[in-house]
Scaffold this motif. Structure first.
Motif, PDB file in Angstrom:
ATOM      1  N   TYR A   1     -22.806 -53.244   6.299  1.00 38.41           N
ATOM      2  CA  TYR A   1     -22.427 -52.415   7.444  1.00 38.41           C
ATOM      3  C   TYR A   1     -23.451 -51.312   7.717  1.00 38.41           C
ATOM      4  N   LYS A   2     -24.072 -50.809   6.656  1.00 38.98           N
ATOM      5  CA  LYS A   2     -25.113 -49.797   6.846  1.00 38.98           C
ATOM      6  C   LYS A   2     -26.262 -50.376   7.671  1.00 38.98           C
ATOM      7  N   TYR A   3     -26.729 -51.562   7.297  1.00 36.69           N
ATOM      8  CA  TYR A   3     -27.795 -52.227   8.044  1.00 36.69           C
ATOM      9  C   TYR A   3     -27.329 -52.584   9.458  1.00 36.69           C
ATOM     10  N   TYR A   4     -26.117 -53.114   9.548  1.00 40.08           N
ATOM     11  CA  TYR A   4     -25.611 -53.616  10.827  1.00 40.08           C
ATOM     12  C   TYR A   4     -25.418 -52.475  11.825  1.00 40.08           C
ATOM     13  N   PHE A   5     -24.783 -51.399  11.384  1.00 44.26           N
ATOM     14  CA  PHE A   5     -24.544 -50.276  12.290  1.00 44.26           C
ATOM     15  C   PHE A   5     -25.858 -49.629  12.713  1.00 44.26           C
ATOM     16  N   TYR A   6     -26.820 -49.571  11.801  1.00 48.28           N
ATOM     17  CA  TYR A   6     -28.116 -48.994  12.165  1.00 48.28           C
ATOM     18  C   TYR A   6     -28.812 -49.858  13.212  1.00 48.28           C
ATOM     19  N   SER A   7     -28.762 -51.179  13.032  1.00 51.57           N
ATOM     20  CA  SER A   7     -29.448 -52.074  13.969  1.00 51.57           C
ATOM     21  C   SER A   7     -28.772 -52.093  15.339  1.00 51.57           C
ATOM     22  N   GLN A   8     -27.488 -51.748  15.378  1.00 53.75           N
ATOM     23  CA  GLN A   8     -26.721 -51.837  16.625  1.00 53.75           C
ATOM     24  C   GLN A   8     -26.352 -50.464  17.199  1.00 53.75           C
ATOM     25  N   LYS A   9     -26.925 -49.404  16.669  1.00 55.95           N
ATOM     26  CA  LYS A   9     -26.486 -48.060  17.055  1.00 55.95           C
ATOM     27  C   LYS A   9     -26.659 -47.775  18.542  1.00 55.95           C
ATOM     28  N   ASN A  10     -27.632 -48.408  19.176  1.00 52.71           N
ATOM     29  CA  ASN A  10     -27.871 -48.160  20.600  1.00 52.71           C
ATOM     30  C   ASN A  10     -27.013 -49.032  21.514  1.00 52.71           C
ATOM     31  N   ALA A  11     -26.178 -49.883  20.913  1.00 54.82           N
ATOM     32  CA  ALA A  11     -25.339 -50.784  21.721  1.00 54.82           C
ATOM     33  C   ALA A  11     -23.884 -50.338  21.762  1.00 54.82           C
ATOM     34  N   MET A  12     -23.535 -49.266  21.052  1.00 53.30           N
ATOM     35  CA  MET A  12     -22.129 -48.922  20.843  1.00 53.30           C
ATOM     36  C   MET A  12     -21.485 -48.150  21.985  1.00 53.30           C
ATOM     37  N   ASP A  13     -22.272 -47.706  22.965  1.00 55.25           N
ATOM     38  CA  ASP A  13     -21.728 -46.966  24.109  1.00 55.25           C
ATOM     39  C   ASP A  13     -21.302 -47.882  25.251  1.00 55.25           C
ATOM     40  N   TYR A  14     -21.385 -49.190  25.048  1.00 49.62           N
ATOM     41  CA  TYR A  14     -21.137 -50.210  26.072  1.00 49.62           C
ATOM     42  C   TYR A  14     -22.119 -50.014  27.224  1.00 49.62           C
ATOM     43  N   ASN A  15     -23.339 -50.449  26.983  1.00 48.24           N
ATOM     44  CA  ASN A  15     -24.420 -50.259  27.948  1.00 48.24           C
ATOM     45  C   ASN A  15     -24.230 -51.114  29.198  1.00 48.24           C
ATOM     46  N   ILE A  16     -24.524 -50.517  30.343  1.00 46.64           N
ATOM     47  CA  ILE A  16     -24.484 -51.196  31.637  1.00 46.64           C
ATOM     48  C   ILE A  16     -25.727 -50.778  32.419  1.00 46.64           C
ATOM     49  N   ASP A  17     -25.944 -51.391  33.562  1.00 49.43           N
ATOM     50  CA  ASP A  17     -27.091 -51.014  34.387  1.00 49.43           C
ATOM     51  C   ASP A  17     -27.019 -49.532  34.739  1.00 49.43           C
ATOM     52  N   GLY A  18     -28.086 -48.807  34.427  1.00 45.05           N
ATOM     53  CA  GLY A  18     -28.154 -47.395  34.792  1.00 45.05           C
ATOM     54  C   GLY A  18     -27.591 -46.446  33.770  1.00 45.05           C
ATOM     55  N   GLY A  19     -26.937 -46.947  32.731  1.00 42.33           N
ATOM     56  CA  GLY A  19     -26.354 -46.042  31.739  1.00 42.33           C
ATOM     57  C   GLY A  19     -25.377 -46.758  30.828  1.00 42.33           C
ATOM     58  N   SER A  20     -24.190 -46.172  30.650  1.00 45.97           N
ATOM     59  CA  SER A  20     -23.184 -46.760  29.768  1.00 45.97           C
ATOM     60  C   SER A  20     -21.791 -46.401  30.276  1.00 45.97           C
ATOM     61  N   ILE A  21     -20.820 -47.205  29.870  1.00 49.25           N
ATOM     62  CA  ILE A  21     -19.432 -46.899  30.228  1.00 49.25           C
ATOM     63  C   ILE A  21     -19.000 -45.609  29.548  1.00 49.25           C
ATOM     64  N   TYR A  22     -19.482 -45.402  28.316  1.00 47.32           N
ATOM     65  CA  TYR A  22     -19.100 -44.156  27.635  1.00 47.32           C
ATOM     66  C   TYR A  22     -19.542 -42.949  28.456  1.00 47.32           C
ATOM     67  N   ASP A  23     -20.744 -42.971  28.960  1.00 49.39           N
ATOM     68  CA  ASP A  23     -21.239 -41.852  29.766  1.00 49.39           C
ATOM     69  C   ASP A  23     -20.395 -41.661  31.022  1.00 49.39           C
ATOM     70  N   LEU A  24     -19.996 -42.751  31.680  1.00 48.22           N
ATOM     71  CA  LEU A  24     -19.185 -42.637  32.894  1.00 48.22           C
ATOM     72  C   LEU A  24     -17.861 -41.948  32.615  1.00 48.22           C
ATOM     73  N   LEU A  25     -17.333 -42.131  31.402  1.00 49.37           N
ATOM     74  CA  LEU A  25     -16.057 -41.511  31.042  1.00 49.37           C
ATOM     75  C   LEU A  25     -16.242 -40.162  30.364  1.00 49.37           C
ATOM     76  N   SER A  26     -17.469 -39.763  30.152  1.00 50.74           N
ATOM     77  CA  SER A  26     -17.733 -38.491  29.482  1.00 50.74           C
ATOM     78  C   SER A  26     -18.466 -37.548  30.446  1.00 50.74           C
ATOM     79  N   GLY A  27     -19.691 -37.185  30.124  1.00 51.41           N
ATOM     80  CA  GLY A  27     -20.416 -36.245  30.981  1.00 51.41           C
ATOM     81  C   GLY A  27     -20.885 -36.824  32.297  1.00 51.41           C
ATOM     82  N   ASN A  28     -20.931 -38.165  32.391  1.00 48.52           N
ATOM     83  CA  ASN A  28     -21.365 -38.872  33.600  1.00 48.52           C
ATOM     84  C   ASN A  28     -22.709 -38.345  34.101  1.00 48.52           C
ATOM     85  N   GLU A  29     -23.695 -38.367  33.207  1.00 47.62           N
ATOM     86  CA  GLU A  29     -25.038 -37.931  33.597  1.00 47.62           C
ATOM     87  C   GLU A  29     -25.601 -38.795  34.712  1.00 47.62           C
ATOM     88  N   GLN A  30     -25.248 -40.069  34.690  1.00 50.76           N
ATOM     89  CA  GLN A  30     -25.719 -40.982  35.731  1.00 50.76           C
ATOM     90  C   GLN A  30     -25.238 -40.516  37.110  1.00 50.76           C
TER      91      GLN A  30
END
Length: 756
Positions: free
Chosen positions: A612-641
């Motif tokens: 899990y240490k290796y797996y989470f590190y390799s996937q750390k940039n995928a955990m925000d649910y990335n979409i075109d232009g940003g991420s779903i997490y961002d849309l529900l949070s600060g919505n920088e996009q």
């Protein structure tokens, strides 16, 4: 109400004068919410129920106001004129009514912008779906509507202490010092919206049905007594080492029921009895804290019905108390089932991971209606390791919110617990979160590395399976294609096997699993070639397991089907790899397989924590649910996009943005647990042909809906490109079924299902 109210039809020049009467009580006192209910009665009922729902998390005064204002627009002459014509079945354009209460609340609360925007959004949306505050391209449609110069009608003035509402709001939004506050704000909007939508629709149902609102009062003492009796009976029958482990885990979980409301984990070896152990904890915990319900969230349809059956049998309960909410369940009373699956008001609820996630990350009133009933509950996530990597940050923050704001306890159950608490957006586990220390089970199997540098061809894999074959052997492969090809290769050699994959419809799978279970119980030879659908939760045991290379967590889950109850000496679990395997559509499996391969190379394949240490590190940039232009997490949070897009818009120059910035609707449009765009195709199997004929002949819309629900058990989910391929091969029956997608009778195979 028996007396008919006559509503005059107004000419254009009369309307303005008539509007002035609205500031008296005349129109308010006579306005109708529906044909047999006065508006003022409906508003009072909704206000009262919404207030009661919100009392579980501390925004009762806010919902009191929202409930009272939500249908203000039904006391306007335009609405009354429209409503009378609808009663006479005249074809008339819809007259919006939500805008009046939304604009009234927004205008009156202008000194408290968060309250103003909250009221505006949930009232405007109560018959549809929540708005974005700022969309990803910088639009502010909700704010534009609420601040527009169009007139709105207030049928009566009412005193509202907006400062008190703001104090309620600030207390909640600041309750968790570690929270991502903008994300919590999005979830809070959904939560209060849930209360309003449910109160509004429930009151309408009660009026039309003549029923009275009487929430179920669970008798936890009675349920605990029934479970204790069942466990005593089971423990008296079992004398194996695994039964000793199950008893110890179960006793520890019972004691843990007295802990505080929190987020806990139950990490138990496969076959360790976590279903009843988690239920034992939940019942004791619900009794101790006077909670309302227990909600099981389970990833696979293949195990949800089994779990529901076990719980019903253990507690001697019927479907009214133990409610299953998933696509494979066929209720006797469709209307009753729809009401309670919309609300989630039963004592014990079992649902799928997809249903849970796509409900709380939706923007629709119909999906979010149940959200407030997740408050004051115990939520048990079975096979918690199965949360998709793209959803982890959304899941963690939502679970933190449900715990801290909704005052619910969450329990994560698995044999291979991922370190969600170590993710960038952490799951805030309670102190000493484990309900029981991990107990090492007796050795039931040994994992053997049979990987090849170039992988196995299907003939080579068939040779390997034949060589390792025991009386009962399970082979689990990553893809449906691999399952089919290996099955066909074994068939060439006259080796009998069972085929299980999601290219078979649910009814077909159910029949085959039942057949397999019967053979296993009777000690008959079984060779099963399956996709992952069988690797977690299903209570089956084989003498030998062969697993295609995948994440180490999946390998451990598969190994849990080997000598599951420890009734014989240690058996073997072989790990193989398939030559040129295409995992492009299964990125989580592909990433996990690469890391497992690394661990095998390092001779550390027993270290799940390192995996899990290796797996989470390799996937750390995928955990925000990335979409075109940003991420779903961002849309529900600060919505920088959205914020950046807003600043660039010329039409917004000099205009301050809304206080709330989230893009709830846009986030919902992008969120899918399973890939979006899949199409359900009905196949000819079992009773489906008969059901299809009934569907074609009946004219009754209600009956058609019932038949469609039943036909869901005979459907397969396909990607659009797969459907196109079937159409090119003339495999879809377009002539007999105009409004359904139905596979031609000759195309579906009684053994492997759809060959695609």
């Amino acid at each position: 109400m028996n007396e008919q109210i006559v509503i005059p039809l107004l000419a254009e020049d009369e309307k303005e004068a008539y509007k002035q009467k609205l500031f008296t009580t005349e129109l308010w006192d006579t306005a109708l919410a529906r044909r047999n209910q006065l508006l003022k009665v409906h508003s009072t009922n909704v206000s009262k129920m919404a207030r009661e729902f919100a009392g579980k998390f501390g925004m009762e005064d806010f919902l009191d106001v929202a409930g009272y204002l939500h249908d203000y627009g039904k006391a306007t002459p335009e609405w009354k004129e429209y409503f009378e014509k609808k009663l006479l079945h005249e074809d008339v354009p819809i007259v919006p009514h939500s805008i009046h209460g939304a604009k009234y609340g927004f205008a009156k609360a202008n000194s408290y912008p968060y309250i103003a925007e909250l009221l505006g959004n949930i009232i405007m949306s109560h018959h549809g779906m929540l708005y974005d505050s700022i969309s990803p391209d910088g639009e502010t449609l909700l704010n534009d509507i609420l601040t527009s110069n169009t007139t709105f009608i207030a049928p009566r003035e009412c005193f509202i202490d907006f400062r008190m509402l703001n104090d309620e709001f600030m207390k909640i939004i600041n309750a968790d010092k570690n929270a991502d506050k903008p994300f919590y704000l999005s979830m809070l909007i959904k939560l209060v919206y849930s209360c309003l939508v449910d109160a509004d629709r429930l009151d309408a149902y009660l009026v039309e049905s003549g029923n009275v609102f009487s929430p179920a009062q669970p008798n936890w003492d009675c349920l605990i007594s029934k479970l204790e009796k069942k466990l005593s009976e089971l423990q008296a029958k079992e004398q194996s080492k695994m039964s000793v482990l199950r008893k110890t885990v179960s006793e520890n979980c019972k004691k843990a029921g007295l802990r505080d409301i929190g987020i806990y984990k139950l990490e138990v070896a496969t076959g360790g009895g976590k279903t009843f152990a988690s239920l034992r904890f939940a019942l004791e915990h619900a009794k101790h804290h006077k909670l309302d319900r227990i909600i099981y969230v389970i990833p696979y349809l293949s195990i949800i019905s089994q779990t529901a059956k076990e719980i019903r049998n253990a507690l001697n309960l019927d479907e009214d108390v133990v409610l299953e909410h998933h696509s494979d369940f066929l209720p006797d009373d469709e209307q009753y089932y729809k009401l309670h699956t919309n609300r989630w008001d039963a004592t014990i609820i079992l649902t799928t991971q997809v249903q849970f996630l796509e409900s709380i990350f939706s923007a629709k009133g119909s999906d979010l209606r149940k959200f407030h009933n997740m408050a004051s509950s115990v939520l048990i996530f079975d096979e918690a390791q199965s949360i998709p990597i793209k959803c982890i940050h959304l899941f963690n923050s939502a679970i933190n919110f449900i715990n801290k704001i909704c005052k619910s306890t969450i329990l994560l159950c698995t044999a291979t617990q991922p370190p969600y608490e170590d993710a960038f957006r952490k799951l805030m586990l309670s102190d000493n979160p484990s309900l029981t220390d991990y107990i090492e089970p007796p050795k039931r199997y040994e994992i053997k590395n049979e990987l090849r540098s170039c992988g196995y061809t299907y003939p080579e894999l068939a040779d390997f399976v034949t060589k390792k074959l025991q009386n009962t052997t399970l082979v689990i492969l990553n893809t449906k294609k691999a399952v089919r090809l290996l099955y066909q290769e074994l068939s060439k050699r006259n080796i009998s096997a069972m085929h299980l994959s999601n290219n078979m419809c649910p009814a077909h799978l159910h029949d085959k699993i039942e057949e397999m279970n019967k053979c296993l119980e009777e000690g008959k030879p079984v060779l099963c070639i399956s996709s992952q659908l069988i690797e977690a939760g299903v209570d089956i045991s084989f003498e030998c397991v062969i697993r295609d290379l995948a994440g180490l967590d999946s390998i451990y889950q598969a190994a849990g089907r080997c000598n599951r109850h420890g009734k014989s000496d240690s058996k073997n679990v072989y790990i193989i790899n398939i030559k040129d395997e295409d995992l492009s559509k299964l990125p989580d499996i592909k990433a996990g397989a690469n890391i497992t391969r690394r661990l095998f190379d390092e001779n550390k394949n027993h270290d799940i924590n390192l995996y899990y240490k290796y797996y989470f590190y390799s996937q750390k940039n995928a955990m925000d649910y990335n979409i075109d232009g940003g991420s779903i997490y961002d849309l529900l949070s600060g919505n920088e996009q959205g914020r950046r897009a807003y600043q660039k818009r010329k039409d917004k120059q000099g205009t301050p943005p809304p206080k709330i910035r989230s893009a709830i609707r846009s986030a919902a449009d992008e969120f899918f647990v399973i890939d979006k765009g899949r199409v359900e195709v009905i196949v000819h199997y079992g009773k489906s042909t008969e059901l299809l004929e009934s569907y074609n002949t009946t004219k009754d819309i209600v009956e058609k809906r019932k038949l469609l629900k039943q036909l869901g058990r005979y459907s397969i989910s396909l990607y659009p490109y797969q459907l196109d391929e079937l159409k090119k091969n003339y495999a879809i029956d377009d002539e007999s079924f105009k409004d359904l997608k139905v596979l031609k009778n000759s195309v579906y195979d009684e053994i492997i299902g759809l060959n695609i």
